[in-house]
Scaffold this active site. Structure first.
Site, PDB file in Angstrom:
ATOM      1  N   ARG A 273       0.846  -1.185   0.000  1.00 51.94           N
ATOM      2  CA  ARG A 273       0.000   0.000   0.000  1.00 51.94           C
ATOM      3  C   ARG A 273       0.892   1.249   0.000  1.00 51.94           C
ATOM      4  O   ARG A 273       1.968   1.261   0.611  1.00 51.94           O
ATOM      5  CB  ARG A 273      -0.847  -0.023   1.267  1.00 51.94           C
ATOM      6  CG  ARG A 273      -1.862   1.085   1.419  1.00 51.94           C
ATOM      7  CD  ARG A 273      -2.990   0.960   0.472  1.00 51.94           C
ATOM      8  NE  ARG A 273      -4.154   1.757   0.861  1.00 51.94           N
ATOM      9  CZ  ARG A 273      -5.110   2.095   0.017  1.00 51.94           C
ATOM     10  NH1 ARG A 273      -5.064   1.733  -1.260  1.00 51.94           N
ATOM     11  NH2 ARG A 273      -6.148   2.785   0.425  1.00 51.94           N
TER      12      ARG A 273
ATOM     13  N   THR B 118      -9.992   0.327  -8.782  1.00 54.63           N
ATOM     14  CA  THR B 118      -8.918  -0.608  -8.480  1.00 54.63           C
ATOM     15  C   THR B 118      -8.919  -1.639  -9.602  1.00 54.63           C
ATOM     16  O   THR B 118      -9.716  -1.569 -10.518  1.00 54.63           O
ATOM     17  CB  THR B 118      -9.211  -1.307  -7.149  1.00 54.63           C
ATOM     18  OG1 THR B 118     -10.571  -1.723  -7.192  1.00 54.63           O
ATOM     19  CG2 THR B 118      -9.029  -0.388  -5.986  1.00 54.63           C
TER      20      THR B 118
ATOM     21  N   THR C 137      -4.137  -0.607  -7.166  1.00 56.15           N
ATOM     22  CA  THR C 137      -4.900   0.613  -7.447  1.00 56.15           C
ATOM     23  C   THR C 137      -4.005   1.846  -7.529  1.00 56.15           C
ATOM     24  O   THR C 137      -2.914   1.871  -6.932  1.00 56.15           O
ATOM     25  CB  THR C 137      -5.955   0.835  -6.324  1.00 56.15           C
ATOM     26  OG1 THR C 137      -6.758   1.961  -6.648  1.00 56.15           O
ATOM     27  CG2 THR C 137      -5.318   1.053  -4.968  1.00 56.15           C
TER      28      THR C 137
ATOM     29  N   ASN D 164      -6.080   4.472  -7.052  1.00 56.23           N
ATOM     30  CA  ASN D 164      -7.290   5.079  -6.496  1.00 56.23           C
ATOM     31  C   ASN D 164      -8.283   5.397  -7.591  1.00 56.23           C
ATOM     32  O   ASN D 164      -8.762   4.488  -8.241  1.00 56.23           O
ATOM     33  CB  ASN D 164      -6.981   6.273  -5.598  1.00 56.23           C
ATOM     34  CG  ASN D 164      -8.164   6.560  -4.672  1.00 56.23           C
ATOM     35  OD1 ASN D 164      -8.995   5.694  -4.453  1.00 56.23           O
ATOM     36  ND2 ASN D 164      -8.256   7.759  -4.148  1.00 56.23           N
TER      37      ASN D 164
ATOM     38  N   ASP E 182      -7.799   8.422   0.257  1.00 60.24           N
ATOM     39  CA  ASP E 182      -8.374   7.327   1.047  1.00 60.24           C
ATOM     40  C   ASP E 182      -8.205   7.554   2.554  1.00 60.24           C
ATOM     41  O   ASP E 182      -8.727   6.784   3.361  1.00 60.24           O
ATOM     42  CB  ASP E 182      -7.732   5.978   0.658  1.00 60.24           C
ATOM     43  CG  ASP E 182      -8.489   5.305  -0.486  1.00 60.24           C
ATOM     44  OD1 ASP E 182      -9.565   5.800  -0.869  1.00 60.24           O
ATOM     45  OD2 ASP E 182      -8.005   4.291  -1.002  1.00 60.24           O
TER      46      ASP E 182
ATOM     47  N   SER F 135      -7.941   0.902   3.203  1.00 62.73           N
ATOM     48  CA  SER F 135      -8.396   0.420   1.892  1.00 62.73           C
ATOM     49  C   SER F 135      -9.554  -0.558   2.063  1.00 62.73           C
ATOM     50  O   SER F 135      -9.750  -1.128   3.131  1.00 62.73           O
ATOM     51  CB  SER F 135      -7.227  -0.282   1.199  1.00 62.73           C
ATOM     52  OG  SER F 135      -7.659  -0.938   0.028  1.00 62.73           O
ATOM     53  N   SER F 136     -10.295  -0.737   0.982  1.00 60.19           N
ATOM     54  CA  SER F 136     -11.332  -1.783   0.962  1.00 60.19           C
ATOM     55  C   SER F 136     -10.907  -2.976   0.126  1.00 60.19           C
ATOM     56  O   SER F 136     -11.671  -3.931  -0.030  1.00 60.19           O
ATOM     57  CB  SER F 136     -12.634  -1.227   0.362  1.00 60.19           C
ATOM     58  OG  SER F 136     -13.150  -0.221   1.162  1.00 60.19           O
TER      59      SER F 136
ATOM     60  N   GLY G 277     -13.799  -1.781  -7.082  1.00 57.96           N
ATOM     61  CA  GLY G 277     -15.097  -1.187  -6.777  1.00 57.96           C
ATOM     62  C   GLY G 277     -15.186  -0.390  -5.489  1.00 57.96           C
ATOM     63  O   GLY G 277     -16.279  -0.238  -4.945  1.00 57.96           O
ATOM     64  N   GLY G 278     -14.063   0.137  -4.973  1.00 61.28           N
ATOM     65  CA  GLY G 278     -14.116   0.983  -3.774  1.00 61.28           C
ATOM     66  C   GLY G 278     -14.829   0.261  -2.640  1.00 61.28           C
ATOM     67  O   GLY G 278     -14.561  -0.910  -2.368  1.00 61.28           O
TER      68      GLY G 278
HETATM   69  N1  GLY Z   1      -8.436   3.149  -3.359  1.00 64.55           N
HETATM   70  C1  GLY Z   1      -9.444   2.232  -3.062  1.00 64.55           C
HETATM   71  C2  GLY Z   1      -9.110   1.302  -1.940  1.00 64.55           C
HETATM   72  O1  GLY Z   1      -7.948   1.140  -1.633  1.00 64.55           O
HETATM   73  O2  GLY Z   1      -9.985   0.734  -1.348  1.00 64.55           O
END
Ligand code: GLY
Length: 573
Positions: free
Chosen positions: A106, A382, A400, A402, A424, A453-454, A474-475
């Site tokens: 990340r 992503t 990602t 973002n 984020d 993050s998701s 998909g966030g």
């Molecule tokens: N940028 C989207 C995530 O990391 O969830």
């Protein structure tokens, strides 16, 4: 062997590019309605060329990590909306002996970042500052993460797995309809950044569908990485180019930030659902915890007999989700900075407590669940890819920059986009964002901290063997999409393509509503849910893409499914 492989690989990629170019007029990137079958390996990504490259690596004797790293570099070339060198991601690996690990690459906040850096003097968020341009960029992790994975768990040399990406960047690939539309839409934004205009526009105009998209600067960058490895990016010429660009435009990333960046290998977060083991990404992703927590809550309900997308099913799913997202907002952040109660959140006893609050006939208003601290919007761009090899080494990667095309900043002379991942973070606690996704103190900005993050790269195992490899773009909808895909297989007996394509719902605590895909819920189901007290909202543009693999427990046949909503592709070997 290696020369032969390089020749055949280069030849087959050129041939594939040619075929793509010739057939573009009738091209349909959509996945087949049946899952793709394979015996020796499977690669499912968001782009046909990347899937092909991954399967070629498997054919040449590489393992799933070799293929995943090759795909990561390939996506940086053929899928610039989310594939990247200037972003970050997570890799979850399950080994044939049943053990697992995860690699966290990340992005991190630059050392010069401050808690209120996106607020004006009155404490209000400054529009665009965390999403567009140089201030939006976190310190990238992808190159370090991919190379770390390859060195530790791969079998091939970096030069070999990066070669296909260099080939395509140097000679180009045909612009798809989707890519062309993106370029048309973003041309005015790219024009604000000279290096971005140079990279993505041709004499100031978007590339036409079918035109070859060549990236010479990016090819040079990839060659530097191939030659000098991770150091080329974080200490060498590429680092110099990034820092020069930042200094020229008052960005925050410094030589020290790049030199200090290191990926982190972390234990996976694991749980169970009925007879299945769930292996996923822990913090700084919220994904693994949220999925396990949700499945724990749902485990006591008879979802199978409720029926797919029945009102009873959607009700308990939504009730579980709103509780999970409320906890996500309050408890989750970078574990190096914030004490995340992982074991408490994923314990069966805690799920039981949460489940007791679910009324079988009545929606719980979100305001009755918990008061969280709102966080800034998480975007949906992503990309996820799933890989398995003949030894059943399974790799799930989500990466990602973002939002689509990240910060829109291309590094002059290096040819790649930088992320806008700083968005984020919770730029301002207690302020609902564009999408209403909420968060708080745990995810406040701090120097060198990773933003929440998701992303949810996930592997499901059964009876000691891998059963599913999946994840999503998909966030905030990544979590709901991955969970529903698992339930579609385990509870509703769908094949993997049906499970990926089936209409989904989304609920994220705030806003207090169930979003459902167009035609995804029957009229009487909608009526029943309204009577239970749910607010419903239909979407015509469901922004989540699942790319998944299922391994038949009986025959070990591999089934791959790219999401039919998008342009991805499963390639079997
Ligand atoms: N940028 C989207 C995530 O990391 O969830």
């Amino acid at each position: 062997m290696s020369a032969l492989f390089q020749f055949s690989q280069r030849g087959s990629i050129r041939l594939l590019i040619l075929v793509l170019a010739l057939s573009l007029a009738q091209m349909n990137y959509a996945a087949s309605p049946k899952p793709v079958r394979g015996k020796n390996g499977m690669v499912v990504t968001s782009h046909p060329l990347a899937s092909k490259i991954g399967s070629e690596i498997l054919k040449a004797g590489g393992n799933a990590v070799d293929a995943a790293v090759a795909v990561g570099y390939a996506l940086a070339v053929v899928f610039p909306t989310a594939g990247n060198l200037g972003g970050g991601g997570f890799m979850v690996i399950r080994f044939p002996d049943g053990s697992s690990t995860s690699i966290d690459f990340r992005e991190k906040a630059p050392m010069l970042a401050t808690r209120d850096m996106y607020l004006d003097s009155t404490g209000e968020i400054i529009p665009d500052k965390s999403t567009l341009g140089y201030w939006a960029c976190g310190v990238p992790g992808s190159v370090a993460g991919l190379n770390y994975a390859l060195e530790k768990y791969g079998t091939m040399r970096l030069k070999k797995v990066i070669a296909p990406a260099i080939e395509i960047a140097s000679h180009g690939f045909p612009v798809s309809c989707t890519f062309h539309k993106n370029l048309v839409f973003l041309a005015p934004v790219f024009k604000q950044f000279p290096a971005s205009a140079k990279a993505f526009l041709k004499q100031g105009q978007p590339y036409a569908e079918g035109e070859l998209f060549v990236q010479k600067d990016l090819a040079r960058t990839l060659k530097r990485i191939a030659k000098k490895g991770t150091d080329a990016f974080y200490r060498g010429k590429i680092a110099e180019l990034i820092v020069a660009e930042m200094q020229k435009h008052h960005g925050l990333i410094t030589v020290e930030d790049l030199a200090a960046y290191a990926p982190k290998e972390r234990p996976t977060v694991t749980g169970s659902y009925r007879d299945y083991e769930v292996i996923s990404m822990g913090p700084p992703s919220s994904g693994g915890i949220a999925i396990i927590q949700l499945l724990n809550i749902l485990e006591a309900f008879d979802l199978r007999h409720s029926g797919f997308n029945s009102s009873r099913y959607v009700h308990v799913l939504a009730e579980g989700l709103r509780r999970v997202y409320a906890d996500r907002a309050t408890y989750l952040g970078d574990p190096d900075f914030w004490d995340v109660p992982v074991q408490g959140l994923i314990s069966k006893a805690y799920a039981e407590k949460l489940r007791e609050g679910i009324d079988p006939l009545c929606a719980t208003p979100s305001c009755d669940i918990s008061a969280g601290s709102p966080q800034i919007y998480e975007s949906d761009q992503t990309t996820h890819y799933s890989v398995i090899d003949k030894n059943h080494l399974a790799v799930a990667v989500t990466t990602t920059i973002n939002s689509g095309y990240g910060s829109k900043v291309v590094i002059e002379g290096a040819g790649f986009l930088m992320n806008n991942e700083m968005d984020d973070f919770s730029a301002k606690p207690n302020t609902p964002n564009l999408y209403g996704l909420v968060g708080g103190e745990a995810n406040a900005i701090a120097p060198e901290k990773r933003m929440l993050s998701s992303m949810s790269p996930t592997i499901i195992a059964n009876d000691g063997k891998p059963f599913m490899v999946l994840g999503a773009m998909g966030g905030s909808a990544i979590i709901t999409s991955v969970a529903q895909c698992i339930l579609n297989v385990v509870e509703h007996d769908m094949n993997i393509q049906e499970a990926v394509d089936a209409p989904r719902i989304h609920e994220q605590w705030l806003p207090d509503e169930i979003v459902y895909e167009e035609r995804g819920l029957a009229f009487d189901v909608l009526e029943n849910l309204r009577k239970m007290g749910h607010t419903l909202s239909e979407t015509h543009n469901y922004r989540a893409e699942v790319n998944a693999i299922l391994i038949c427990p009986r025959t070990s046949t591999l089934y791959g499914a790219a999401d039919s909503r998008y342009d991805g592709c499963a390639e079997a070997f």
